[in-house]
Write an enzyme that holds these catalytic residues in place. Structure first.
Site, PDB file in Angstrom:
ATOM      1  N   GLY A  45      36.565  32.981  22.469  1.00  0.00           N
ATOM      2  CA  GLY A  45      35.812  32.087  22.397  1.00  0.00           C
ATOM      3  C   GLY A  45      36.136  32.229  20.345  1.00  0.00           C
ATOM      4  N   ALA A  46      36.399  32.023  19.937  1.00  0.00           N
ATOM      5  CA  ALA A  46      37.035  31.526  18.536  1.00  0.00           C
ATOM      6  C   ALA A  46      37.855  30.751  18.597  1.00  0.00           C
ATOM      7  CB  ALA A  46      37.719  32.771  17.668  1.00  0.00           C
ATOM      8  N   GLU A 143      35.347  36.693  28.235  1.00  0.00           N
ATOM      9  CA  GLU A 143      35.591  38.014  27.355  1.00  0.00           C
ATOM     10  C   GLU A 143      34.389  38.650  26.412  1.00  0.00           C
ATOM     11  OE1 GLU A 143      40.354  36.857  26.327  1.00  0.00           O
ATOM     12  OE2 GLU A 143      38.389  36.083  24.548  1.00  0.00           O
ATOM     13  N   GLY A 271      48.595  19.017  37.275  1.00  0.00           N
ATOM     14  CA  GLY A 271      47.426  18.209  36.752  1.00  0.00           C
ATOM     15  C   GLY A 271      46.150  18.904  36.819  1.00  0.00           C
ATOM     16  N   ASP A 293      54.601  26.927  21.540  1.00  0.00           N
ATOM     17  CA  ASP A 293      53.505  27.952  21.870  1.00  0.00           C
ATOM     18  C   ASP A 293      52.097  27.967  22.894  1.00  0.00           C
ATOM     19  OD1 ASP A 293      51.684  30.669  21.746  1.00  0.00           O
ATOM     20  OD2 ASP A 293      51.609  30.693  19.938  1.00  0.00           O
ATOM     21  N   ASP A 299      42.200  26.623  26.040  1.00  0.00           N
ATOM     22  CA  ASP A 299      40.257  26.699  25.696  1.00  0.00           C
ATOM     23  C   ASP A 299      40.710  25.498  24.761  1.00  0.00           C
ATOM     24  OD1 ASP A 299      40.109  29.778  25.878  1.00  0.00           O
ATOM     25  OD2 ASP A 299      41.801  30.388  24.328  1.00  0.00           O
TER      26      ASP A 299
END
Length: 479
Positions: A45-46, A143, A271, A293, A299
């Site tokens: 979420g963050a 989550e 893709g 990374d 997200d």
């Protein structure tokens, strides 16, 4: 096209990841000195809230943290990005969600404590209805408790808002939730699970390129998957895909029958895909970039998709934009630190400041351990629970032995190298890989090594095709 600032409401998790690196993991009662510790703000979420804010959206966050230093650090990180955190409650009797990750010589011990994330309730949604009312689109993940996600989706739709569900990590969902979802964004494995159809069909995939390990690729053109030989506009960077479009179509159509308005699936090397109005599967193909990374790339994809849709872009254009943004996200360390700005995405789309291309699929190979070691093997990793029979460590010439990412003993026993069980074994092994935080950390380590030099996954089975190392390699490239 809508020119006002997009408004995005994110309802989801906030975590602090504590990564401790050491030469060995201490035994019970043992104290050792570690090499490095990192405190990395996270939580799907963050991460999505930061991504949306950097892409220019007015972003609000609804969630929960503890009344501890980690909670304050996570809120400070969001405030720094301009995210409205007034919807994040602080709980005096519950700690902030954390993942404690101990890494040593390829072995990992991981404890995930959801903490305050498990205390996000429907009452929190009711308390912050103003944020949903003000938003153009609501972004959800899994989550936090599923019942809260379901309630949030239902309320958002009752307010006339668009809803995106990023169904990760994969969890059981009530069938009723789908009618409240405008866009669901599973990866290939999640698509199989939620559609509830034969996972073995995913093995019928053949691609001419490898992925950048993000699960999403940079958009260059949109092509009908039923015509894999179709030329793409940018021939110097585009790649041709050969995907089991019947399976993808069937799975996507199944989710639409359950009530979802649209399905956007990330397909690793192939893709991203969606169903066009005529019912054919179409993909956004792309090029591969140099990876630092991969954490948070998915997200970023979801946040960028939300922002682009609110700005009035078509679904094709929005997926292209999300692919560009998520590709940029992997060029920096840290999930939130790596999220690109809208200006960075614009420059990337224009072809300026393009990250150096690399092909992760060419870097990660598979080889039987009994074959002679060669310089082109690069970093040799044994991915098995058992040591190969009749071999000394010198003969094996391994650099690292990763037991934790190999199939469980129970799964290995069930398979017992019986070919008729390979499809079922592959599905169950992928389920183990996707559900294990330890496997996620080891996967990141493999990809990190592969950015610098070739990596060879070593297996002891006799069959060069039907073995767990090939399943693992495909999973590494699809994530």
């Amino acid at each position: 096209m809508k020119m006002t600032q997009p408004k995005v409401a994110v309802i989801g998790s906030l975590n602090m990841d504590i990564v401790v690196e050491a030469r060995q993991i201490p035994q019970i009662g043992e104290t050792l000195l570690g090499d490095r510790v990192r405190f990395i703000p996270g939580g799907k979420g963050a991460n999505q809230a930061v991504a949306a804010a950097r892409l220019g959206a007015s972003t609000s966050m609804i969630g929960a943290v503890g009344a501890d230093n980690f909670g304050e650090d996570l809120l400070a990180a969001l405030r720094k990005e301009g995210v409205d955190v007034s919807g994040v409650k602080r709980l005096a009797d519950t700690a902030t969600g954390v993942a404690s990750i101990y890494v040593a010589d390829g072995d990992n011990s991981i404890l995930v404590v959801p903490g305050a994330n498990d205390q996000v309730t429907p009452a929190d949604i009711d308390q912050h209805l103003d944020k949903l009312k003000e938003a153009d689109i609501v972004l959800l993940q899994l989550e936090i408790p599923v019942q809260t996600v379901f309630y949030a989706a239902r309320i958002a739709k009752s307010l006339g808002k668009k809803v995106i569900l990023n169904p990760a990590p994969a969890r059981e969902l009530p069938q009723e939730i789908y009618e409240y979802i405008d866009y669901i964004t599973p990866n290939r494995t999640e698509l199989v699970r939620y559609a509830g159809i034969g996972a073995g069909m995913t093995d019928a995939t053949d691609t001419t390129v490898a992925t950048d390990a993000t699960g999403t690729t940079v958009a260059t053109d949109v092509t009908d998957m039923s015509s894999p030989s179709s030329a793409l506009n940018k021939s110097n960077t585009a790649h041709t895909t050969h995907t089991n479009s019947d399976f993808i179509r069937m799975a996507m159509q199944r989710l639409k029958e359950l009530g979802v308005a649209q399905v956007v699936t990330t397909l690793g090397a192939d893709g991203s895909a969606y169903l066009a109005e005529a019912g054919e599967v179409r993909t956004v193909a792309g090029h591969v970039i140099s990876v630092v990374d991969t954490t948070g790339a998915g997200d970023c994809f979801n946040a960028a998709l939300a922002v682009a849709l609110v700005q009035g872009q078509s679904l094709e254009e929005a997926i292209q934009y999300a692919s560009l943004a998520s590709a940029l996200a992997v060029t920096k360390f840290g999930a939130q630190a790596g999220m690109p700005t809208a200006d960075e995405v614009r420059r990337f789309a224009a072809g300026t400041g393009l990250p150096q291309a690399t092909t992760l699929g060419e870097q990660i190979r598979v080889k039987r351990i009994y074959e002679t070691a060669a310089p082109e093997d690069g970093y040799r990793i044994l991915v098995d629970r058992l040591w190969p029979r009749g071999m000394t460590k010198a003969d094996a010439a391994i650099d690292e032995w990763m037991k934790g990412i190999a199939p469980s003993p129970e799964l290995r026993k069930e398979f017992a190298h019986r070919m008729e069980r390979y499809a079922e074994f592959s599905t169950n092994y992928l389920r183990e890989l996707n559900s294990s935080p330890e496997c996620a950390v080891l996967a990141d380590r493999i990809r990190e090594i592969a950015r610098e030099r070739p990596v060879t996954l070593l297996y002891a089975a006799k069959d060069p095709v039907y073995n767990h190392a090939n399943v693992l390699r495909r999973w590494l490239l699809d994530q």
